[in-house]
Write a protein that holds these residues in place. Structure first.
Motif, PDB file in Angstrom:
ATOM      1  N   GLU A   1      17.755  -3.931   9.086  1.00 54.27           N
ATOM      2  CA  GLU A   1      17.121  -5.285  10.150  1.00 54.27           C
ATOM      3  C   GLU A   1      18.889  -5.166  11.260  1.00 54.27           C
ATOM      4  O   GLU A   1      18.395  -4.842  12.021  1.00 54.27           O
ATOM      5  N   LEU A   2      20.275  -5.380  11.602  1.00 54.00           N
ATOM      6  CA  LEU A   2      21.015  -4.892  12.450  1.00 54.00           C
ATOM      7  C   LEU A   2      20.549  -3.350  13.215  1.00 54.00           C
ATOM      8  O   LEU A   2      20.939  -3.891  14.544  1.00 54.00           O
ATOM      9  N   LEU A   3      19.833  -2.596  12.778  1.00 53.29           N
ATOM     10  CA  LEU A   3      19.800  -1.281  13.868  1.00 53.29           C
ATOM     11  C   LEU A   3      18.482  -1.658  14.760  1.00 53.29           C
ATOM     12  O   LEU A   3      18.489  -1.498  15.824  1.00 53.29           O
TER      13      LEU A   3
ATOM     14  N   ARG B   1      17.373   0.726  17.940  1.00 51.50           N
ATOM     15  CA  ARG B   1      18.344   2.258  17.519  1.00 51.50           C
ATOM     16  C   ARG B   1      17.628   2.464  16.553  1.00 51.50           C
ATOM     17  O   ARG B   1      16.791   2.012  15.707  1.00 51.50           O
ATOM     18  N   SER B   2      16.545   3.350  16.799  1.00 53.41           N
ATOM     19  CA  SER B   2      15.201   4.650  16.239  1.00 53.41           C
ATOM     20  C   SER B   2      16.213   5.891  15.916  1.00 53.41           C
ATOM     21  O   SER B   2      16.375   6.507  16.921  1.00 53.41           O
TER      22      SER B   2
ATOM     23  N   LEU C   1      17.157   0.365   4.608  1.00 50.97           N
ATOM     24  CA  LEU C   1      16.161   0.913   5.316  1.00 50.97           C
ATOM     25  C   LEU C   1      14.693   1.358   4.762  1.00 50.97           C
ATOM     26  O   LEU C   1      13.998   2.012   5.809  1.00 50.97           O
ATOM     27  N   GLY C   2      14.391   1.879   3.721  1.00 53.90           N
ATOM     28  CA  GLY C   2      13.415   2.739   3.460  1.00 53.90           C
ATOM     29  C   GLY C   2      13.880   3.848   2.903  1.00 53.90           C
ATOM     30  O   GLY C   2      14.838   4.156   2.256  1.00 53.90           O
TER      31      GLY C   2
ATOM     32  N   LYS D   1      17.655  13.569  16.692  1.00 46.07           N
ATOM     33  CA  LYS D   1      17.926  12.654  16.653  1.00 46.07           C
ATOM     34  C   LYS D   1      17.737  11.535  15.337  1.00 46.07           C
ATOM     35  O   LYS D   1      18.212  10.593  15.010  1.00 46.07           O
ATOM     36  N   SER D   2      18.036  12.582  14.347  1.00 46.15           N
ATOM     37  CA  SER D   2      18.579  11.660  12.717  1.00 46.15           C
ATOM     38  C   SER D   2      20.094  11.001  12.938  1.00 46.15           C
ATOM     39  O   SER D   2      20.320  11.293  13.654  1.00 46.15           O
TER      40      SER D   2
END
Length: 359
Positions: free
Chosen positions: A27-29, A34-35, A59-60, A94-95
């Motif tokens: 949630e905070l990201l 941030r993606s 996060l999933g 992008k990780s």
């Protein structure tokens, strides 16, 4: 939840501090816009059964990598294994690597993030009191048998998400270790903060039974102010190493993990104050601080079996050492320090005297 803004020359990022934040990492990201394409969570075998699933749920789908607990994880082998996990699971530029744990995990995961594909996303999710210091400021590293934190980089995280509820699972040694670094921040920067800590927290029991948010914000505020002025330790950032010259020598000489980092720093701070008294011909409140440290069950003497010769050789390998000279952070008064070179013969005599005190 409170938010502190950490500002350095290379990056600005938020530090979220409060209760239950491990459930809100995703949630905070999102709130930060941030993606990331994929997450790798690096944690240790102690933290994993306690908090890993909470972060995964927020996060999933994620990749996880679990390392041993303690300083032994900051090795070439475990660093290599982190990178292998990242490669095997297809992390790209992008990780993001998430450090879930104390300072050891933060250092290891941060160095992996800094070097993987020349740098990918990095989030600190500290779970210890000690990590209030290590999670801020971007120092990431692994150890070498010849010296602590000798292989590393400056690599700022994208965010720090600090859930103070995780402290409740800490053993007393970790409370002491972390509080030692809180005291350090007061001693180098803010005499009124030092007086507050000494007055309000006479023992570890008091520390464990108060809301630490305000105290941590002050300690982190000192770190943030220093780092904002000197990100890569070309000047005043070295002040944050008060007590660390001897501390790192003790850790390396005993073998990493035989004494906690904060406990070694406590011994190092007392010694640095004795060197300061000699160097500046002043009087510092060492006896009073020693009594306080005893109440906190923090050590004040160099562990038995260590010699002045061996410790000096280790101190010469310190990152502040230059041209074979030993530099230490010394104290002019509570709240004011500076870095200066120390004559090796003087240092030897003071170490010998301090070792005798412990016999």
């Amino acid at each position: 939840m409170n938010v502190l803004n950490i500002s350095t020359r290379s990056k600005q990022y938020p530090l979220f501090i409060g209760k239950g934040l491990r459930y809100r990492v995703g949630e905070l990201l999102k709130e930060m816009n941030r993606s990331y394409s994929k997450y790798l969570i690096i944690t240790d075998e102690t933290v994993a059964p306690l908090y890993l699933q909470d972060v995964i749920d927020s996060l999933g789908e994620v990749v996880t990598h679990i390392v041993p607990n303690g300083e032994k994880a900051k090795s070439f082998d475990h660093y290599y294994s982190c990178l292998t996990t990242a490669l095997e699971n297809g992390l790209d530029r992008k990780s993001c690597i998430i450090a879930l744990g104390g300072g050891v995990v933060g250092d290891l995961a941060g160095f992996a993030a800094a070097s993987y594909m020349r740098g990918i996303g990095f989030i600190q999710v500290p779970t210890t009191l000690l990590a209030h210091d290590s999670s801020v400021g971007g120092k990431v590293a692994i150890n070498h048998p010849l010296g602590k934190n000798m292989i590393g980089s400056f690599y700022q995280p994208d965010a720090v998400i600090y859930d103070v509820e995780t402290f409740q699972s800490l053993p007393d040694v970790e409370w002491r270790s972390g509080f030692s670094e809180v005291i350090k921040h007061a001693l180098i920067w803010d005499s009124s903060f030092y007086e507050e800590l000494k007055r309000e927290i006479p023992t570890i029991n008091e520390l464990k039974n108060i809301d630490l948010t305000s105290i941590l914000e002050k300690a982190i505020g000192v770190k943030a102010e220093v780092v904002s002025q000197d990100e890569k330790e070309t000047g005043i950032r070295a002040y944050l190493n008060f007590g660390h010259t001897l501390a790192h020598a003790i850790e390396a000489e005993l073998g990493y993990g035989k004494v906690s980092h904060g406990e070694a720093v406590a011994i190092g701070m007392i010694f640095a104050m004795r060197v300061s008294e000699k160097h500046y011909e002043i009087k510092l409140p060492i006896e009073s601080i020693e009594e306080w440290f005893k109440q906190l069950s923090l050590p004040i003497r160099i562990p038995s079996g260590l010699s002045a010769d061996k410790l000096i050789e280790r101190m010469k390998m310190d990152k502040k050492a230059m041209h074979g000279e030993i530099y230490m952070v010394l104290q002019k008064k509570i709240g004011e320090v500076e870095t200066t070179s120390i004559d090796e013969k003087v240092l030897y005599l003071l170490l010998e005297k301090e070792i005798e005190r412990g016999l």
